[in-house]
Design a protein around this motif. Sequence first.
Motif, PDB file in Angstrom:
ATOM      1  N   ALA A 112       0.812  -1.226   0.000  1.00  0.00           N
ATOM      2  CA  ALA A 112       0.000   0.000   0.000  1.00  0.00           C
ATOM      3  C   ALA A 112       0.842   1.272   0.000  1.00  0.00           C
ATOM      4  CB  ALA A 112      -0.976  -0.011   1.174  1.00  0.00           C
ATOM      5  N   MET A 113       1.992   1.231  -0.682  1.00  0.00           N
ATOM      6  CA  MET A 113       2.848   2.410  -0.803  1.00  0.00           C
ATOM      7  C   MET A 113       3.216   2.623  -2.281  1.00  0.00           C
ATOM      8  SD  MET A 113       5.378   2.236   2.498  1.00  0.00           S
ATOM      9  CE  MET A 113       5.832   0.508   2.462  1.00  0.00           C
ATOM     10  N   GLN A 114       2.199   2.869  -3.104  1.00  0.00           N
ATOM     11  CA  GLN A 114       2.415   3.046  -4.531  1.00  0.00           C
ATOM     12  C   GLN A 114       3.343   4.212  -4.848  1.00  0.00           C
ATOM     13  OE1 GLN A 114      -0.431   2.731  -2.971  1.00  0.00           O
ATOM     14  NE2 GLN A 114      -1.797   1.351  -4.043  1.00  0.00           N
ATOM     15  N   GLU A 115       3.397   5.183  -3.931  1.00  0.00           N
ATOM     16  CA  GLU A 115       4.248   6.358  -4.160  1.00  0.00           C
ATOM     17  C   GLU A 115       5.733   6.043  -3.986  1.00  0.00           C
ATOM     18  OE1 GLU A 115       3.224   6.040   0.092  1.00  0.00           O
ATOM     19  OE2 GLU A 115       1.988   6.059  -1.692  1.00  0.00           O
ATOM     20  N   MET A 116       6.045   4.898  -3.393  1.00  0.00           N
ATOM     21  CA  MET A 116       7.431   4.455  -3.209  1.00  0.00           C
ATOM     22  C   MET A 116       7.887   3.785  -4.492  1.00  0.00           C
ATOM     23  SD  MET A 116       9.414   4.833  -0.697  1.00  0.00           S
ATOM     24  CE  MET A 116      10.835   4.027  -0.060  1.00  0.00           C
ATOM     25  N   VAL A 117       8.539   4.547  -5.370  1.00  0.00           N
ATOM     26  CA  VAL A 117       8.911   4.075  -6.702  1.00  0.00           C
ATOM     27  C   VAL A 117      10.425   4.033  -6.816  1.00  0.00           C
ATOM     28  CG1 VAL A 117       8.740   4.564  -9.182  1.00  0.00           C
ATOM     29  CG2 VAL A 117       6.824   5.086  -7.682  1.00  0.00           C
ATOM     30  N   SER A 118      10.931   3.043  -7.529  1.00  0.00           N
ATOM     31  CA  SER A 118      12.361   2.944  -7.809  1.00  0.00           C
ATOM     32  C   SER A 118      12.548   2.885  -9.320  1.00  0.00           C
ATOM     33  CB  SER A 118      12.953   1.689  -7.158  1.00  0.00           C
ATOM     34  OG  SER A 118      14.342   1.651  -7.370  1.00  0.00           O
ATOM     35  N   GLU A 119      13.566   3.544  -9.802  1.00  0.00           N
ATOM     36  CA  GLU A 119      13.855   3.565 -11.238  1.00  0.00           C
ATOM     37  C   GLU A 119      14.486   2.242 -11.662  1.00  0.00           C
ATOM     38  OE1 GLU A 119      16.720   6.072 -14.202  1.00  0.00           O
ATOM     39  OE2 GLU A 119      15.746   7.156 -12.570  1.00  0.00           O
ATOM     40  N   LEU A 120      14.093   1.764 -12.834  1.00  0.00           N
ATOM     41  CA  LEU A 120      14.641   0.537 -13.400  1.00  0.00           C
ATOM     42  C   LEU A 120      15.566   0.875 -14.566  1.00  0.00           C
ATOM     43  CD1 LEU A 120      11.416  -1.624 -13.543  1.00  0.00           C
ATOM     44  CD2 LEU A 120      13.461  -2.193 -12.268  1.00  0.00           C
ATOM     45  N   THR A 121      16.722   0.240 -14.581  1.00  0.00           N
ATOM     46  CA  THR A 121      17.661   0.397 -15.681  1.00  0.00           C
ATOM     47  C   THR A 121      17.805  -0.951 -16.371  1.00  0.00           C
ATOM     48  OG1 THR A 121      18.872   2.054 -14.409  1.00  0.00           O
ATOM     49  CG2 THR A 121      20.015   1.077 -16.302  1.00  0.00           C
ATOM     50  N   PRO A 122      17.487  -1.021 -17.677  1.00  0.00           N
ATOM     51  CA  PRO A 122      17.628  -2.304 -18.390  1.00  0.00           C
ATOM     52  C   PRO A 122      19.094  -2.711 -18.506  1.00  0.00           C
ATOM     53  CG  PRO A 122      16.415  -0.691 -19.710  1.00  0.00           C
ATOM     54  CD  PRO A 122      16.942   0.021 -18.528  1.00  0.00           C
ATOM     55  N   LEU A 123      19.353  -3.990 -18.358  1.00  0.00           N
ATOM     56  CA  LEU A 123      20.690  -4.566 -18.530  1.00  0.00           C
ATOM     57  C   LEU A 123      20.616  -5.598 -19.651  1.00  0.00           C
ATOM     58  CD1 LEU A 123      21.489  -5.280 -14.771  1.00  0.00           C
ATOM     59  CD2 LEU A 123      22.307  -3.342 -16.130  1.00  0.00           C
ATOM     60  N   SER A 124      21.748  -5.953 -20.193  1.00  0.00           N
ATOM     61  CA  SER A 124      21.739  -6.990 -21.227  1.00  0.00           C
ATOM     62  C   SER A 124      21.406  -8.330 -20.578  1.00  0.00           C
ATOM     63  CB  SER A 124      23.083  -7.057 -21.942  1.00  0.00           C
ATOM     64  OG  SER A 124      24.107  -7.348 -21.030  1.00  0.00           O
ATOM     65  N   GLY A 125      20.666  -9.154 -21.317  1.00  0.00           N
ATOM     66  CA  GLY A 125      20.266 -10.462 -20.812  1.00  0.00           C
ATOM     67  C   GLY A 125      21.418 -11.451 -20.874  1.00  0.00           C
ATOM     68  N   SER A 126      21.432 -12.375 -19.948  1.00  0.00           N
ATOM     69  CA  SER A 126      22.500 -13.378 -19.915  1.00  0.00           C
ATOM     70  C   SER A 126      22.193 -14.563 -20.820  1.00  0.00           C
ATOM     71  CB  SER A 126      22.728 -13.843 -18.479  1.00  0.00           C
ATOM     72  OG  SER A 126      21.522 -14.335 -17.940  1.00  0.00           O
ATOM     73  N   GLU A 127      20.922 -14.814 -21.067  1.00  0.00           N
ATOM     74  CA  GLU A 127      20.525 -15.902 -21.950  1.00  0.00           C
ATOM     75  C   GLU A 127      19.242 -15.499 -22.675  1.00  0.00           C
ATOM     76  OE1 GLU A 127      18.464 -19.160 -19.280  1.00  0.00           O
ATOM     77  OE2 GLU A 127      20.353 -18.531 -18.381  1.00  0.00           O
ATOM     78  N   PRO A 128      18.967 -16.078 -23.845  1.00  0.00           N
ATOM     79  CA  PRO A 128      17.766 -15.707 -24.600  1.00  0.00           C
ATOM     80  C   PRO A 128      16.491 -15.902 -23.794  1.00  0.00           C
ATOM     81  CG  PRO A 128      19.226 -17.059 -25.943  1.00  0.00           C
ATOM     82  CD  PRO A 128      19.776 -17.078 -24.540  1.00  0.00           C
ATOM     83  N   GLY A 129      15.626 -14.908 -23.837  1.00  0.00           N
ATOM     84  CA  GLY A 129      14.359 -14.984 -23.116  1.00  0.00           C
ATOM     85  C   GLY A 129      14.437 -14.484 -21.688  1.00  0.00           C
ATOM     86  N   THR A 130      15.638 -14.113 -21.226  1.00  0.00           N
ATOM     87  CA  THR A 130      15.817 -13.557 -19.881  1.00  0.00           C
ATOM     88  C   THR A 130      16.088 -12.065 -20.007  1.00  0.00           C
ATOM     89  OG1 THR A 130      16.690 -15.640 -19.044  1.00  0.00           O
ATOM     90  CG2 THR A 130      17.163 -13.678 -17.750  1.00  0.00           C
ATOM     91  N   TYR A 131      15.377 -11.295 -19.233  1.00  0.00           N
ATOM     92  CA  TYR A 131      15.481  -9.838 -19.265  1.00  0.00           C
ATOM     93  C   TYR A 131      15.881  -9.376 -17.874  1.00  0.00           C
ATOM     94  CZ  TYR A 131      13.020 -10.899 -23.511  1.00  0.00           C
ATOM     95  OH  TYR A 131      12.673 -11.443 -24.720  1.00  0.00           O
ATOM     96  N   ARG A 132      16.912  -8.533 -17.814  1.00  0.00           N
ATOM     97  CA  ARG A 132      17.463  -8.107 -16.522  1.00  0.00           C
ATOM     98  C   ARG A 132      17.360  -6.593 -16.364  1.00  0.00           C
ATOM     99  NH1 ARG A 132      22.864 -10.037 -14.945  1.00  0.00           N
ATOM    100  NH2 ARG A 132      23.497  -8.392 -16.351  1.00  0.00           N
ATOM    101  N   PHE A 133      17.187  -6.188 -15.085  1.00  0.00           N
ATOM    102  CA  PHE A 133      17.088  -4.778 -14.741  1.00  0.00           C
ATOM    103  C   PHE A 133      17.889  -4.524 -13.474  1.00  0.00           C
ATOM    104  CE2 PHE A 133      13.186  -6.194 -16.732  1.00  0.00           C
ATOM    105  CZ  PHE A 133      13.014  -5.273 -17.749  1.00  0.00           C
ATOM    106  N   LYS A 134      18.356  -3.302 -13.344  1.00  0.00           N
ATOM    107  CA  LYS A 134      19.034  -2.877 -12.122  1.00  0.00           C
ATOM    108  C   LYS A 134      18.136  -1.853 -11.446  1.00  0.00           C
ATOM    109  CE  LYS A 134      22.492  -0.017 -12.231  1.00  0.00           C
ATOM    110  NZ  LYS A 134      23.774   0.628 -12.423  1.00  0.00           N
ATOM    111  N   ALA A 135      17.985  -1.986 -10.112  1.00  0.00           N
ATOM    112  CA  ALA A 135      17.121  -1.080  -9.359  1.00  0.00           C
ATOM    113  C   ALA A 135      17.654  -0.919  -7.938  1.00  0.00           C
ATOM    114  CB  ALA A 135      15.696  -1.611  -9.316  1.00  0.00           C
TER     115      ALA A 135
END
Length: 135
Positions: free
Chosen positions: A79-102
């Motif tokens: 219940a803290m929708q205002e608590m937001v963190s920015e996501l930075t896309p990273l390169s995936g390590s294997e096909p079909g995997t998507y990574r982010f830094k936060a």
Amino acid sequence: MKAIPFSRGLRVALTGAALSCAATVAFADIKDYEFKLVEPTVKVGPGQTIAVKLEDRRTGKAVPDAVIFVTRLDMAPDAMQEMVSELTPLSGSEPGTYRFKADFTMEGRWQLSLGAKVQGETGTVDNKLVIQADK
């Protein structure tokens, strides 16, 4: 004179081949795809990596080359929708995997919202995944 019957026969054969091929192709629905967390927990702190896998529910196989265009990380489950963190896309390590830094600034449940387009499909894959941040 033989060209006309041959032409008709060729058209009939090609039409039949096309229809039989079309009948065997199974088209996927956008609901057949879903994101899954590779690891459901992270440590509280800056620069944590989140990995998700986009899967075809029918086969369980990873889906590479999706275009992710919606990303949001917040604490909506607590219940803290205002608590937001920015996501930075990273390169995936294997096909079909998507990574982010936060940055996970506090303990609790964080909601990762993703929207993606799958190559060759109409519609959008929309998922909300819950990540637990612990010390």
